[in-house]
Design a protein around this motif. Structure first.
Motif, PDB file in Angstrom:
ATOM      1  N   PRO A 145       0.729  -1.161  -0.277  1.00 52.43           N
ATOM      2  CA  PRO A 145      -0.216   0.246   0.134  1.00 52.43           C
ATOM      3  C   PRO A 145       0.954   1.204  -0.079  1.00 52.43           C
ATOM      4  N   SER A 146       2.048   1.326   0.254  1.00 47.76           N
ATOM      5  CA  SER A 146       2.883   1.984   0.729  1.00 47.76           C
ATOM      6  C   SER A 146       3.156   3.046  -1.068  1.00 47.76           C
ATOM      7  N   ARG A 147       3.154   2.118  -2.396  1.00 46.40           N
ATOM      8  CA  ARG A 147       3.047   2.864  -3.242  1.00 46.40           C
ATOM      9  C   ARG A 147       1.574   3.341  -3.254  1.00 46.40           C
ATOM     10  N   ALA A 148       0.870   2.998  -3.195  1.00 44.36           N
ATOM     11  CA  ALA A 148      -0.681   3.357  -3.422  1.00 44.36           C
ATOM     12  C   ALA A 148      -0.623   5.487  -3.363  1.00 44.36           C
ATOM     13  N   PRO A 149      -1.009   5.835  -4.511  1.00 44.47           N
ATOM     14  CA  PRO A 149      -1.732   7.229  -4.710  1.00 44.47           C
ATOM     15  C   PRO A 149      -2.193   7.507  -2.935  1.00 44.47           C
ATOM     16  N   SER A 150      -1.943   8.901  -2.953  1.00 39.32           N
ATOM     17  CA  SER A 150      -2.154   8.912  -1.877  1.00 39.32           C
ATOM     18  C   SER A 150      -3.804   9.474  -1.932  1.00 39.32           C
ATOM     19  N   GLY A 151      -5.251   9.053  -0.776  1.00 38.79           N
ATOM     20  CA  GLY A 151      -6.416   9.486  -0.546  1.00 38.79           C
ATOM     21  C   GLY A 151      -7.131   8.556  -1.933  1.00 38.79           C
ATOM     22  N   VAL A 152      -6.849   7.995  -1.766  1.00 37.02           N
ATOM     23  CA  VAL A 152      -7.191   6.691  -2.519  1.00 37.02           C
ATOM     24  C   VAL A 152      -7.779   5.316  -1.972  1.00 37.02           C
ATOM     25  N   LEU A 153      -9.049   4.338  -2.353  1.00 33.07           N
ATOM     26  CA  LEU A 153      -9.262   3.289  -1.096  1.00 33.07           C
ATOM     27  C   LEU A 153      -8.345   2.399  -1.270  1.00 33.07           C
ATOM     28  N   ILE A 154      -7.414   1.237  -0.534  1.00 35.97           N
ATOM     29  CA  ILE A 154      -7.036   1.120  -0.680  1.00 35.97           C
ATOM     30  C   ILE A 154      -7.589  -0.592  -0.743  1.00 35.97           C
ATOM     31  N   MET A 155      -6.986  -2.026  -1.114  1.00 34.13           N
ATOM     32  CA  MET A 155      -7.455  -3.565  -0.582  1.00 34.13           C
ATOM     33  C   MET A 155      -6.445  -4.234  -0.741  1.00 34.13           C
ATOM     34  N   LYS A 156      -5.928  -4.394  -0.135  1.00 34.67           N
ATOM     35  CA  LYS A 156      -4.371  -5.408   0.811  1.00 34.67           C
ATOM     36  C   LYS A 156      -4.633  -6.467  -0.053  1.00 34.67           C
ATOM     37  N   LYS A 157      -3.669  -6.860  -1.097  1.00 33.60           N
ATOM     38  CA  LYS A 157      -3.376  -8.989  -1.539  1.00 33.60           C
ATOM     39  C   LYS A 157      -2.726  -9.339  -0.338  1.00 33.60           C
ATOM     40  N   PRO A 158      -3.908 -10.900  -0.376  1.00 41.98           N
ATOM     41  CA  PRO A 158      -4.489 -11.019  -0.723  1.00 41.98           C
ATOM     42  C   PRO A 158      -6.110 -11.064  -0.682  1.00 41.98           C
ATOM     43  N   VAL A 159      -6.521 -10.078  -1.660  1.00 37.02           N
ATOM     44  CA  VAL A 159      -7.617  -9.509  -1.380  1.00 37.02           C
ATOM     45  C   VAL A 159      -8.731 -10.398  -0.755  1.00 37.02           C
ATOM     46  N   ASP A 160      -9.511 -10.053   0.576  1.00 33.41           N
ATOM     47  CA  ASP A 160     -10.215 -10.846   1.140  1.00 33.41           C
ATOM     48  C   ASP A 160     -11.506 -10.239   0.558  1.00 33.41           C
ATOM     49  N   LEU A 161     -12.213 -11.245  -0.068  1.00 36.13           N
ATOM     50  CA  LEU A 161     -13.726 -11.143  -1.067  1.00 36.13           C
ATOM     51  C   LEU A 161     -14.624 -10.624  -0.413  1.00 36.13           C
ATOM     52  N   ASP A 162     -14.441 -10.659   0.886  1.00 33.47           N
ATOM     53  CA  ASP A 162     -15.488  -9.706   1.304  1.00 33.47           C
ATOM     54  C   ASP A 162     -15.917  -8.908   1.965  1.00 33.47           C
ATOM     55  N   VAL A 163     -14.916  -7.958   1.471  1.00 39.61           N
ATOM     56  CA  VAL A 163     -14.570  -6.314   1.651  1.00 39.61           C
ATOM     57  C   VAL A 163     -14.464  -6.890   0.836  1.00 39.61           C
ATOM     58  N   LEU A 164     -13.885  -7.228  -1.185  1.00 37.91           N
ATOM     59  CA  LEU A 164     -14.237  -6.784  -2.032  1.00 37.91           C
ATOM     60  C   LEU A 164     -15.612  -6.536  -1.767  1.00 37.91           C
TER      61      LEU A 164
END
Length: 117
Positions: free
Chosen positions: A90-109
């Motif tokens: 997640p540290s490489r993601a643009p700021s202010g965007v929603l992040i889902m950490k891999k492996p993706v939790d399908l319920d959260v998805l």
């Protein structure tokens, strides 16, 4: 224009694309898949509906997720589409965007997709 039932998944890992596509289609969504950023932008410009959301990987060949995100946000026709970053770092993601950490939790998805309406 209100969002469609279409979700765009952008990831260079075929297994991830297939899993997300299967899960989302079981929930009644239409899913379009792109394997890299170049294909994703071409797909987004070709669609005749506004996607409900884009699930975007960061590390991909040809054009990475950050470049895709910047291009989407700079395009008035695409800028309002919600983007969720799917990444193991997640540290490489643009700021202010929603992040889902891999492996993706399908319920959260699924919860995230439901909220993007």
């Amino acid at each position: 224009m209100s969002p469609s039932n279409t979700i765009v998944v952008v990831d260079d890992e075929e297994a991830i694309c297939e899993t997300l596509k299967d899960v989302l289609e079981e929930e009644g969504y239409e899913v379009e898949v792109a394997s890299d950023g170049v294909d994703a932008l071409a797909l987004l410009r070709r669609l005749t509906v506004v996607p409900r959301m884009i699930i975007l990987d960061l590390l991909m060949p040809r054009m990475d997720g950050n470049a895709v995100f910047s291009t989407i946000k700079a395009d008035p026709e695409l800028a309002d589409i919600p983007v969720v970053i799917s990444t193991s770092d997640p540290s490489r993601a643009p700021s202010g965007v929603l992040i889902m950490k891999k492996p993706v939790d399908l319920d959260v998805l699924l919860d995230t997709v439901r909220k993007c309406s």
